[in-house]
Enzyme design. Structure first.
Site, PDB file in Angstrom:
ATOM      1  N   ASP A 348       1.094 -10.817   4.786  1.00  0.00           N
ATOM      2  CA  ASP A 348       0.636 -11.932   5.616  1.00  0.00           C
ATOM      3  C   ASP A 348       1.319 -11.883   6.979  1.00  0.00           C
ATOM      4  O   ASP A 348       2.387 -11.283   7.144  1.00  0.00           O
ATOM      5  CB  ASP A 348       0.940 -13.270   4.931  1.00  0.00           C
ATOM      6  N   TYR A 419      10.094  -8.647  -3.650  1.00  0.00           N
ATOM      7  CA  TYR A 419      10.047  -9.645  -2.577  1.00  0.00           C
ATOM      8  C   TYR A 419      11.314 -10.498  -2.610  1.00  0.00           C
ATOM      9  O   TYR A 419      11.957 -10.649  -3.662  1.00  0.00           O
ATOM     10  CB  TYR A 419       8.847 -10.581  -2.750  1.00  0.00           C
ATOM     11  N   TYR A 490      -0.275 -12.587  -5.609  1.00  0.00           N
ATOM     12  CA  TYR A 490      -0.113 -13.567  -4.527  1.00  0.00           C
ATOM     13  C   TYR A 490       1.201 -14.305  -4.769  1.00  0.00           C
ATOM     14  O   TYR A 490       1.280 -15.228  -5.597  1.00  0.00           O
ATOM     15  CB  TYR A 490      -1.298 -14.540  -4.509  1.00  0.00           C
TER      16      TYR A 490
END
Length: 558
Positions: A348, A419, A490
């Site tokens: 993103d 992440y 996601y």
């Protein structure tokens, strides 16, 4: 009689070249003025007739419209042209055409040492050749070596091969570059197009080919032993639907239908009259240098930089993008006609890409300055230019080829990704809850397409895996959360739940509401195994320096 004969034979030659000859003949006859006037009248009338006929174009099927040349490099008018080649062979050694072709190639300013010459001719020309040969065979009406040879496919030479024989040497001499069919780096393409004539040539064969197809199906049915075979019934149903559909459509000029025509008998071919051409043949010239592929990994150090230009209603939302910054120097060095940026997935716009970076390939399409510039020094130059920026870095650029896309696809769909995110919980979290999550492995998620991407993604439920979690407490309600997940998960939605569209989520696991304030991609792994899980547990130590909390977050916390 003499005047009539001359006009019939030479009616459509270029007036500027033919007039001196007409004057000489006219002087012999004693009336050169009348001779020239009659020549001009007949010539202009014929041109007018051809132009008028060419306006009545047959209906074009939507699949063929892309093949129409709207701005041709050269036109061959339908005036006294060969009925087979449509004037193509009559113009191949035209000095003006060759000069214009050389001028066009030189203007495009390529660096090359050899060229490959390719020619494409209208498919209708092959129909003309078939009919002419069949007529010759019919008129000979005898059996023997001659008629046998005429009926062989290799008896005729393809017109595009003739064009190559003649023009490749002429172009080579003018450019002073060798023509090499084995060198694919630089290609000169001549495309002759007469689509309306192609349609007219194919049209008479529609019924014959349909009959041939019916015979094929009849033979196929006979070979089926069981007449009540469900597979046969379904095939027949599809065949009837196809037949009904074909009757409502044009018989398109393409290679599949040409092969069917080639299988027709001489008797069938004899029933077809060769249609006359009323349409001009167009020529387009394209040049193409072999694409260059540069691969590497990019590291995105700043937020609010899109991977590719983000344009809404014609306005670019942010000044720079990753692809813009990476391609700037390469475009100056190699001067491509265009370029394409490919990557193994994307993050993103507000997410950083840290660690070893994300793999990418920069494809430079039709580079004009490749011959002498495709060197290791050029890669160092590009790399240094990109790395002089503060927001994007690249690691170890190298040349590759189009086989690289399989690796990019694998990175996007199969790699395991780690992440780091900053999360706020709606209540204080106990240590036993943290310990429980830190030891949880292989958590299966049901992720319904997130609301934020629903306008561009298919609505569906995707199965994703959280392989491991590692929560590091900042304060009673704030955490650094490390997530190891399968590709395509996601992460934002796993944290806040997306109105329960992702289940389970961090909020349901901690029995509270969670919100995400900062997200970074920090590492990509080839596959999940014990070594990866051990490495993941140490990421907070490995990436302590690059996973610093943003100043904006510190302001929020205070």
């Amino acid at each position: 009689m003499i005047i009539l004969g001359i006009n019939q034979i030479n009616l459509f030659r270029d007036r500027s070249l033919y007039s001196p000859f007409l004057i000489e003949v006219g002087q012999i006859l004693g009336n050169e003025k009348l001779l020239i006037e009659e020549y001009d009248f007949l010539r202009l009338k014929k041109k007018s007739d051809v132009h008028e006929l060419s306006q009545h174009h047959p209906q074009i099927h939507s699949s063929l419209k892309e093949f129409i040349i709207h701005k041709p490099f050269y036109k061959i008018e339908n005036l006294n042209n060969c009925s087979i080649c449509l004037g193509i062979l009559q113009s191949v050694d035209d000095k003006l055409l060759i000069q214009a072709l050389i001028h066009t190639i030189n203007q495009r300013n390529y660096d090359f040492e050899a060229f490959k010459f390719a020619v494409k001719t209208p498919i209708g020309i092959q129909i003309r050749q078939i009919l002419i040969l069949n007529n010759i065979a019919s008129e000979i009406q005898s059996e023997g070596a001659l008629i046998f040879n005429i009926c062989q496919p290799q008896f005729t030479i393809d017109i595009k091969v003739c064009v190559k024989w003649i023009m490749s040497q002429l172009i080579s001499d003018c450019l002073q570059k060798k023509s090499d069919a084995q060198d694919d780096r630089f290609q000169i393409n001549l495309q002759y197009e007469n689509l309306f004539d192609d349609i007219e040539q194919f049209k008479p064969f529609k019924e014959l080919v349909e009959i041939q197809d019916d015979r094929f199906w009849e033979e196929k049915i006979k070979k089926k032993v069981k007449q009540n075979d469900p597979q046969l019934q379904e095939e027949m149903k599809q065949r009837l639907l196809q037949k009904k559909n074909n009757k409502q459509q044009q018989f398109l000029p393409n290679q599949t239908n040409l092969e069917k025509i080639l299988r027709l008998s001489t008797v069938d071919l004899s029933s077809i009259k060769k249609p006359q051409s009323n349409y001009e043949t167009k020529l387009d010239v394209t040049t193409q240098y072999q694409n260059i592929f540069l691969k590497g990994n990019y590291i995105k150090l700043a937020r609010f930089i899109s991977q590719t230009p983000w344009v809404i209603q014609g306005k670019q939302m942010y000044e720079d993008s990753i692809s813009d910054l990476i391609e700037q120097r390469a475009k100056v060095i190699f001067q491509p006609s265009s370029n394409k940026f490919h990557s193994g997935g994307r993050e993103d716009i507000d997410v950083r890409m840290l660690g070893e970076g994300r793999p990418f390939v920069l494809e430079l399409v039709d580079p004009h300055k490749s011959l002498h510039n495709q060197t290791p020094e050029a890669l160092v130059d590009i790399e240094n230019y990109i790395n002089s920026k503060n927001c994007v870095k690249v690691t170890t650029l190298s040349y590759t080829d189009n086989t690289c896309f399989a690796d990019l696809k694998n990175s996007e769909t199969n790699k395991v990704k780690a992440y780091c995110c900053i999360v706020k919980c709606s209540k204080e979290i106990r240590q036993d809850q943290i310990d429980l999550l830190n030891n949880k492995l292989e958590l299966i998620l049901d992720q319904k397409t997130p609301l934020r991407v629903l306008h561009r993604r298919t609505l569906m439920i995707r199965k994703k895996i959280i392989h491991a979690l590692h929560l590091k407490q900042i304060s009673s309600q704030w955490f650094q959360v490390y997530v190891l997940s399968s590709a395509g998960t996601y992460i934002k939605e796993f944290i806040h739940g997306d109105l329960e569209r992702t289940l389970p989520n961090l909020g349901t696991l901690l029995d509270c509401e969670c919100d995400i304030f900062q997200l970074d991609v920090i590492k990509l792994y080839e596959k999940i195994d014990d070594d990866v899980l051990k490495d993941f547990k140490t990421l907070d130590i490995q990436y302590r320096s690059i996973c610093q909390i943003d100043e904006e977050f510190n302001k929020l916390q205070n």
